[in-house]
Motif scaffolding. Sequence first.
Motif, PDB file in Angstrom:
ATOM      1  N   GLY A  32      10.065 -32.948  -1.949  1.00 10.25           N
ATOM      2  CA  GLY A  32       9.219 -33.608  -0.965  1.00 10.25           C
ATOM      3  C   GLY A  32       9.636 -33.441   0.477  1.00 10.25           C
ATOM      4  O   GLY A  32       8.996 -33.979   1.374  1.00 10.25           O
ATOM      5  N   ALA A  33      10.677 -32.674   0.734  1.00  2.00           N
ATOM      6  CA  ALA A  33      11.171 -32.511   2.102  1.00  2.00           C
ATOM      7  C   ALA A  33      10.436 -31.411   2.861  1.00  2.00           C
ATOM      8  O   ALA A  33      10.628 -31.262   4.062  1.00  2.00           O
ATOM      9  N   GLY A  34       9.610 -30.620   2.174  1.00  2.00           N
ATOM     10  CA  GLY A  34       8.864 -29.560   2.846  1.00  2.00           C
ATOM     11  C   GLY A  34       9.407 -28.174   2.593  1.00  2.00           C
ATOM     12  O   GLY A  34       8.736 -27.185   2.875  1.00  2.00           O
ATOM     13  N   TYR A  35      10.612 -28.090   2.084  1.00  2.00           N
ATOM     14  CA  TYR A  35      11.195 -26.791   1.739  1.00  2.00           C
ATOM     15  C   TYR A  35      10.979 -26.542   0.246  1.00  2.00           C
ATOM     16  O   TYR A  35      11.003 -27.473  -0.555  1.00  2.00           O
ATOM     17  N   ALA A  36      10.761 -25.274  -0.107  1.00  2.00           N
ATOM     18  CA  ALA A  36      10.532 -24.930  -1.506  1.00  2.00           C
ATOM     19  C   ALA A  36      11.436 -23.775  -1.901  1.00  2.00           C
ATOM     20  O   ALA A  36      11.778 -22.921  -1.075  1.00  2.00           O
ATOM     21  N   VAL A  37      11.811 -23.745  -3.166  1.00  2.00           N
ATOM     22  CA  VAL A  37      12.581 -22.626  -3.708  1.00  2.00           C
ATOM     23  C   VAL A  37      11.595 -21.489  -3.969  1.00  2.00           C
ATOM     24  O   VAL A  37      10.628 -21.656  -4.706  1.00  2.00           O
ATOM     25  N   CYS A  38      11.823 -20.341  -3.348  1.00  2.00           N
ATOM     26  CA  CYS A  38      10.937 -19.185  -3.460  1.00  2.00           C
ATOM     27  C   CYS A  38      11.705 -18.026  -4.077  1.00  2.00           C
ATOM     28  O   CYS A  38      12.914 -17.915  -3.926  1.00  2.00           O
ATOM     29  N   VAL A  39      10.980 -17.156  -4.753  1.00  2.00           N
ATOM     30  CA  VAL A  39      11.593 -15.973  -5.332  1.00  2.00           C
ATOM     31  C   VAL A  39      10.828 -14.742  -4.852  1.00  2.00           C
ATOM     32  O   VAL A  39       9.604 -14.729  -4.828  1.00  2.00           O
ATOM     33  N   ASP A  40      11.554 -13.737  -4.396  1.00  2.00           N
ATOM     34  CA  ASP A  40      10.984 -12.456  -3.986  1.00  2.00           C
ATOM     35  C   ASP A  40      11.541 -11.400  -4.926  1.00  2.00           C
ATOM     36  O   ASP A  40      12.738 -11.393  -5.244  1.00  2.00           O
ATOM     37  N   PHE A  41      10.679 -10.502  -5.359  1.00  2.00           N
ATOM     38  CA  PHE A  41      11.096  -9.442  -6.266  1.00  2.00           C
ATOM     39  C   PHE A  41      11.376  -8.196  -5.439  1.00  2.00           C
ATOM     40  O   PHE A  41      10.458  -7.532  -4.953  1.00  2.00           O
ATOM     41  N   LEU A  42      12.647  -7.894  -5.252  1.00  4.99           N
ATOM     42  CA  LEU A  42      13.045  -6.761  -4.424  1.00  4.99           C
ATOM     43  C   LEU A  42      12.908  -5.476  -5.218  1.00  4.99           C
ATOM     44  O   LEU A  42      13.274  -5.408  -6.384  1.00  4.99           O
ATOM     45  N   ASP A  43      12.388  -4.462  -4.573  1.00  3.22           N
ATOM     46  CA  ASP A  43      12.162  -3.184  -5.229  1.00  3.22           C
ATOM     47  C   ASP A  43      12.782  -2.086  -4.377  1.00  3.22           C
ATOM     48  O   ASP A  43      12.661  -2.103  -3.152  1.00  3.22           O
ATOM     49  N   GLU A  44      13.407  -1.136  -5.010  1.00  3.47           N
ATOM     50  CA  GLU A  44      14.091  -0.072  -4.290  1.00  3.47           C
ATOM     51  C   GLU A  44      13.155   1.064  -3.879  1.00  3.47           C
ATOM     52  O   GLU A  44      13.528   1.941  -3.119  1.00  3.47           O
ATOM     53  N   ARG A  45      11.912   1.062  -4.383  1.00  4.93           N
ATOM     54  CA  ARG A  45      10.989   2.143  -4.058  1.00  4.93           C
ATOM     55  C   ARG A  45      10.592   2.081  -2.586  1.00  4.93           C
ATOM     56  O   ARG A  45      10.444   1.009  -2.017  1.00  4.93           O
ATOM     57  N   GLN A  46      10.386   3.238  -1.994  1.00  4.10           N
ATOM     58  CA  GLN A  46       9.952   3.335  -0.612  1.00  4.10           C
ATOM     59  C   GLN A  46       8.470   2.985  -0.505  1.00  4.10           C
ATOM     60  O   GLN A  46       7.690   3.262  -1.407  1.00  4.10           O
ATOM     61  N   VAL A  47       8.090   2.405   0.605  1.00  4.72           N
ATOM     62  CA  VAL A  47       6.695   2.114   0.869  1.00  4.72           C
ATOM     63  C   VAL A  47       6.013   3.418   1.259  1.00  4.72           C
ATOM     64  O   VAL A  47       6.497   4.153   2.119  1.00  4.72           O
ATOM     65  N   LYS A  48       4.900   3.707   0.607  1.00  3.35           N
ATOM     66  CA  LYS A  48       4.176   4.933   0.918  1.00  3.35           C
ATOM     67  C   LYS A  48       3.235   4.673   2.085  1.00  3.35           C
ATOM     68  O   LYS A  48       2.428   3.757   2.055  1.00  3.35           O
ATOM     69  N   ARG A  49       3.359   5.499   3.116  1.00  2.00           N
ATOM     70  CA  ARG A  49       2.504   5.384   4.291  1.00  2.00           C
ATOM     71  C   ARG A  49       1.457   6.477   4.270  1.00  2.00           C
ATOM     72  O   ARG A  49       1.747   7.621   3.920  1.00  2.00           O
ATOM     73  N   ARG A  50       0.233   6.136   4.663  1.00  2.00           N
ATOM     74  CA  ARG A  50      -0.814   7.137   4.723  1.00  2.00           C
ATOM     75  C   ARG A  50      -0.670   7.959   5.995  1.00  2.00           C
ATOM     76  O   ARG A  50      -0.247   7.450   7.032  1.00  2.00           O
ATOM     77  N   SER A  51      -1.079   9.216   5.941  1.00  2.00           N
ATOM     78  CA  SER A  51      -1.028  10.084   7.116  1.00  2.00           C
ATOM     79  C   SER A  51      -2.112   9.659   8.098  1.00  2.00           C
ATOM     80  O   SER A  51      -3.067   8.961   7.749  1.00  2.00           O
ATOM     81  N   ASP A  52      -1.973  10.111   9.353  1.00  5.77           N
ATOM     82  CA  ASP A  52      -2.968   9.793  10.368  1.00  5.77           C
ATOM     83  C   ASP A  52      -4.348  10.316   9.976  1.00  5.77           C
ATOM     84  O   ASP A  52      -5.364   9.666  10.239  1.00  5.77           O
ATOM     85  N   GLU A  53      -4.390  11.474   9.334  1.00  2.51           N
ATOM     86  CA  GLU A  53      -5.675  12.054   8.933  1.00  2.51           C
ATOM     87  C   GLU A  53      -6.375  11.177   7.891  1.00  2.51           C
ATOM     88  O   GLU A  53      -7.584  10.956   7.955  1.00  2.51           O
ATOM     89  N   ARG A  54      -5.607  10.678   6.932  1.00  6.38           N
ATOM     90  CA  ARG A  54      -6.200   9.827   5.893  1.00  6.38           C
ATOM     91  C   ARG A  54      -6.656   8.487   6.465  1.00  6.38           C
ATOM     92  O   ARG A  54      -7.695   7.963   6.093  1.00  6.38           O
ATOM     93  N   LYS A  55      -5.843   7.925   7.396  1.00  7.76           N
ATOM     94  CA  LYS A  55      -6.255   6.674   8.039  1.00  7.76           C
ATOM     95  C   LYS A  55      -7.523   6.884   8.851  1.00  7.76           C
ATOM     96  O   LYS A  55      -8.437   6.064   8.816  1.00  7.76           O
TER      97      LYS A  55
END
Length: 117
Positions: free
Chosen positions: A44-67
């Motif tokens: 009830g204090a406003g803080y919550a226990v959160c879980v994040d799933f960390l992944d070692e894979r790189q984020v794939k970015r789209r090329s300027d042409e595709r965007k």
Amino acid sequence: MKWRYSLRWRLPRTPCPGPQELASEVVEAGKPAPESVLSRWVPGAGYAVCVDFLDERQVKRRSDERKAAARRRNLERRVNRIAPLFADEFIRRELDARPAYFQGKTMNMPPKGGESC
């Protein structure tokens, strides 16, 4: 794979009284929340226990042409749905007004207002 447990402020319409994150710890996947995080949690204090799933894979970015292709396609679809009679004119005006955006260039945007206390 690793999991990251943290104690974070989770009341969106209430100002944060202190730091956004009180505690955090990275553990092996499947392990329960560590005592270092749970010991600081108060119900009830406003803080919550959160879980994040960390992944070692790189984020794939789209090329300027595709965007650029996706942005032009979305513009054409949107304008043709709203004003099909004047679509060519509106599309030309929008392309002239923001050429860098429709060439796939990324604009640096300031961070959103709700990210800090």
